[in-house]
Design a protein around this motif. Structure first.
Motif, PDB file in Angstrom:
ATOM      1  N   MET A   1     -14.592  57.853  13.618  1.00  0.00           N
ATOM      2  CA  MET A   1     -15.524  58.474  14.633  1.00  0.00           C
ATOM      3  C   MET A   1     -15.113  57.919  16.162  1.00  0.00           C
ATOM      4  N   ALA A   2     -15.413  56.552  16.018  1.00  0.00           N
ATOM      5  CA  ALA A   2     -15.027  55.978  17.276  1.00  0.00           C
ATOM      6  C   ALA A   2     -13.836  56.191  17.980  1.00  0.00           C
ATOM      7  N   LEU A   3     -12.820  56.361  17.492  1.00  0.00           N
ATOM      8  CA  LEU A   3     -11.444  56.781  17.877  1.00  0.00           C
ATOM      9  C   LEU A   3     -11.377  58.095  18.528  1.00  0.00           C
ATOM     10  N   LEU A   4     -11.989  59.101  17.713  1.00  0.00           N
ATOM     11  CA  LEU A   4     -12.110  60.577  18.366  1.00  0.00           C
ATOM     12  C   LEU A   4     -13.143  60.465  19.513  1.00  0.00           C
ATOM     13  N   ALA A   5     -14.334  59.720  19.439  1.00  0.00           N
ATOM     14  CA  ALA A   5     -15.066  59.850  20.616  1.00  0.00           C
ATOM     15  C   ALA A   5     -14.264  59.311  22.017  1.00  0.00           C
ATOM     16  N   ARG A   6     -13.879  58.250  21.699  1.00  0.00           N
ATOM     17  CA  ARG A   6     -12.863  57.782  22.663  1.00  0.00           C
ATOM     18  C   ARG A   6     -11.786  58.470  23.426  1.00  0.00           C
ATOM     19  N   ASP A   7     -11.190  59.410  22.548  1.00  0.00           N
ATOM     20  CA  ASP A   7      -9.820  59.932  22.944  1.00  0.00           C
ATOM     21  C   ASP A   7     -10.545  61.277  23.757  1.00  0.00           C
ATOM     22  N   ARG A   8     -11.749  61.847  22.884  1.00  0.00           N
ATOM     23  CA  ARG A   8     -12.265  62.864  23.737  1.00  0.00           C
ATOM     24  C   ARG A   8     -13.127  62.918  25.002  1.00  0.00           C
ATOM     25  N   GLY A   9     -13.534  61.526  25.046  1.00  0.00           N
ATOM     26  CA  GLY A   9     -14.188  61.056  26.014  1.00  0.00           C
ATOM     27  C   GLY A   9     -15.619  61.403  25.993  1.00  0.00           C
ATOM     28  N   ASN A  10     -16.121  61.575  24.790  1.00  0.00           N
ATOM     29  CA  ASN A  10     -17.369  62.087  24.440  1.00  0.00           C
ATOM     30  C   ASN A  10     -17.808  62.183  23.202  1.00  0.00           C
ATOM     31  N   PRO A  11     -18.828  61.787  22.622  1.00  0.00           N
ATOM     32  CA  PRO A  11     -19.999  61.321  23.144  1.00  0.00           C
ATOM     33  C   PRO A  11     -19.669  59.773  23.632  1.00  0.00           C
ATOM     34  N   PRO A  12     -20.100  59.122  24.591  1.00  0.00           N
ATOM     35  CA  PRO A  12     -19.879  57.764  24.873  1.00  0.00           C
ATOM     36  C   PRO A  12     -20.603  56.867  23.952  1.00  0.00           C
ATOM     37  N   LEU A  13     -19.903  55.853  23.297  1.00  0.00           N
ATOM     38  CA  LEU A  13     -20.455  55.088  22.263  1.00  0.00           C
ATOM     39  C   LEU A  13     -20.864  53.609  22.706  1.00  0.00           C
ATOM     40  N   ALA A  14     -21.865  53.157  22.528  1.00  0.00           N
ATOM     41  CA  ALA A  14     -22.083  51.925  23.006  1.00  0.00           C
ATOM     42  C   ALA A  14     -21.910  50.731  22.092  1.00  0.00           C
ATOM     43  N   PHE A  15     -21.546  51.021  20.841  1.00  0.00           N
ATOM     44  CA  PHE A  15     -21.530  49.954  19.776  1.00  0.00           C
ATOM     45  C   PHE A  15     -21.097  50.809  18.263  1.00  0.00           C
ATOM     46  N   TYR A  66      -7.474  59.026  12.866  1.00  0.00           N
ATOM     47  CA  TYR A  66      -8.431  59.489  12.654  1.00  0.00           C
ATOM     48  C   TYR A  66      -9.107  59.390  11.341  1.00  0.00           C
ATOM     49  N   ALA A  67      -8.122  59.380  10.266  1.00  0.00           N
ATOM     50  CA  ALA A  67      -8.586  59.564   8.810  1.00  0.00           C
ATOM     51  C   ALA A  67      -8.553  58.115   8.395  1.00  0.00           C
ATOM     52  N   ALA A  68      -7.572  57.073   8.878  1.00  0.00           N
ATOM     53  CA  ALA A  68      -7.345  55.575   8.648  1.00  0.00           C
ATOM     54  C   ALA A  68      -7.035  54.935   9.688  1.00  0.00           C
ATOM     55  N   PRO A  69      -8.083  54.605  10.199  1.00  0.00           N
ATOM     56  CA  PRO A  69      -8.056  53.825  11.472  1.00  0.00           C
ATOM     57  C   PRO A  69      -7.168  52.669  11.677  1.00  0.00           C
ATOM     58  N   ALA A  70      -7.012  51.949  10.668  1.00  0.00           N
ATOM     59  CA  ALA A  70      -5.958  50.802  10.607  1.00  0.00           C
ATOM     60  C   ALA A  70      -4.582  51.412  11.100  1.00  0.00           C
ATOM     61  N   ARG A  71      -4.392  52.594  11.113  1.00  0.00           N
ATOM     62  CA  ARG A  71      -2.913  53.206  11.646  1.00  0.00           C
ATOM     63  C   ARG A  71      -3.251  53.371  13.218  1.00  0.00           C
ATOM     64  N   ALA A  72      -4.236  53.268  13.735  1.00  0.00           N
ATOM     65  CA  ALA A  72      -4.274  53.522  15.127  1.00  0.00           C
ATOM     66  C   ALA A  72      -3.362  52.452  15.981  1.00  0.00           C
ATOM     67  N   GLU A  73      -2.591  52.907  16.956  1.00  0.00           N
ATOM     68  CA  GLU A  73      -1.565  51.937  17.555  1.00  0.00           C
ATOM     69  C   GLU A  73      -2.531  51.285  18.831  1.00  0.00           C
ATOM     70  N   ASP A  74      -3.480  52.170  19.369  1.00  0.00           N
ATOM     71  CA  ASP A  74      -4.203  51.494  20.324  1.00  0.00           C
ATOM     72  C   ASP A  74      -5.763  51.567  20.229  1.00  0.00           C
ATOM     73  N   LEU A  75      -6.214  50.337  20.130  1.00  0.00           N
ATOM     74  CA  LEU A  75      -7.543  50.105  19.961  1.00  0.00           C
ATOM     75  C   LEU A  75      -8.325  49.937  20.836  1.00  0.00           C
ATOM     76  N   LEU A 102      -8.870  44.566  17.169  1.00  0.00           N
ATOM     77  CA  LEU A 102      -9.537  45.014  18.329  1.00  0.00           C
ATOM     78  C   LEU A 102      -9.831  43.938  19.141  1.00  0.00           C
ATOM     79  N   MET A 103      -9.922  42.620  18.824  1.00  0.00           N
ATOM     80  CA  MET A 103     -10.177  41.345  20.063  1.00  0.00           C
ATOM     81  C   MET A 103      -8.863  41.481  20.857  1.00  0.00           C
ATOM     82  N   GLN A 104      -7.714  41.677  20.207  1.00  0.00           N
ATOM     83  CA  GLN A 104      -6.341  41.626  21.109  1.00  0.00           C
ATOM     84  C   GLN A 104      -6.439  42.902  21.984  1.00  0.00           C
ATOM     85  N   ALA A 105      -7.136  44.073  21.682  1.00  0.00           N
ATOM     86  CA  ALA A 105      -7.443  45.121  22.600  1.00  0.00           C
ATOM     87  C   ALA A 105      -8.456  44.688  23.541  1.00  0.00           C
ATOM     88  N   GLY A 106      -9.049  43.808  23.556  1.00  0.00           N
ATOM     89  CA  GLY A 106      -9.968  43.562  24.619  1.00  0.00           C
ATOM     90  C   GLY A 106     -11.355  43.947  24.218  1.00  0.00           C
TER      91      GLY A 106
END
Length: 154
Positions: A1-15, A66-75, A102-106
């Motif tokens: 869900m966080a990946l999809l929210a980031r990619d769509r720019g909405n809703p902004p997630l704080a945590f 979006y189904a398996a977040p470990a597959r995301a290239e960019d975190l 995640l840490m390596q992605a800042g």
């Protein structure tokens, strides 16, 4: 869900709070092979869970991040993250690897690995000392996240 929210720019997630998350349908980590036949979420249950979600696509190259977040290239750009997992949890290795990525992605990450902890152990033995510690750390992390002004990190 966080990946999809980031990619769509909405809703902004704080945590995001990820207690022993199910992240990788490939099931190739050492812990995904060593945690078997224990009567709680183990290899057989995990394979069945991914099969239920992805059908015949489970474990193949074309699975969407979006189904398996470990597959995301960019975190990068994900919200600060709290992640915990037990030492004896099938998800241990994939969760540690994801936290590192995640840490390596800042992304600010708080990671807890509980010695002797099993998947959902705090629900099975809510009066145990370890359970109290797990719930306490989660409550503290959520309280801090809710009291942190947006955009200031942790």
């Amino acid at each position: 869900m966080a990946l999809l929210a980031r990619d769509r720019g909405n809703p902004p997630l704080a945590f995001q709070m990820l207690p022993y998350p199910m992240l990788d349908d490939r099931n190739t980590t050492p812990s995904s092979h060593e945690i078997t036949g224990i009567g709680i979420w183990d290899r057989a249950a995990n394979l069945q869970g991914w099969q239920s979600l992805l059908g015949e696509r489970a474990g193949i190259d074309e699975v969407d991040a979006y189904a398996a977040p470990a597959r995301a290239e960019d975190l990068s750009g994900l919200p600060p993250t709290y992640l915990d997992v037990g030492e004896l949890d099938l998800f241990r290795d994939e969760n540690i690897a994801f936290a590192n990525r995640l840490m390596q992605a800042g992304v600010p990450v708080e990671l807890h690995v509980y010695p002797g902890g099993i998947h959902a152990g705090e629900l099975l033995a809510p009066d145990a000392e370890l359970s109290a510690r797990i719930v306490g750390y989660r409550t503290d992390a959520l309280t801090r996240a809710l009291n942190t002004p947006p955009g200031t990190g942790r």
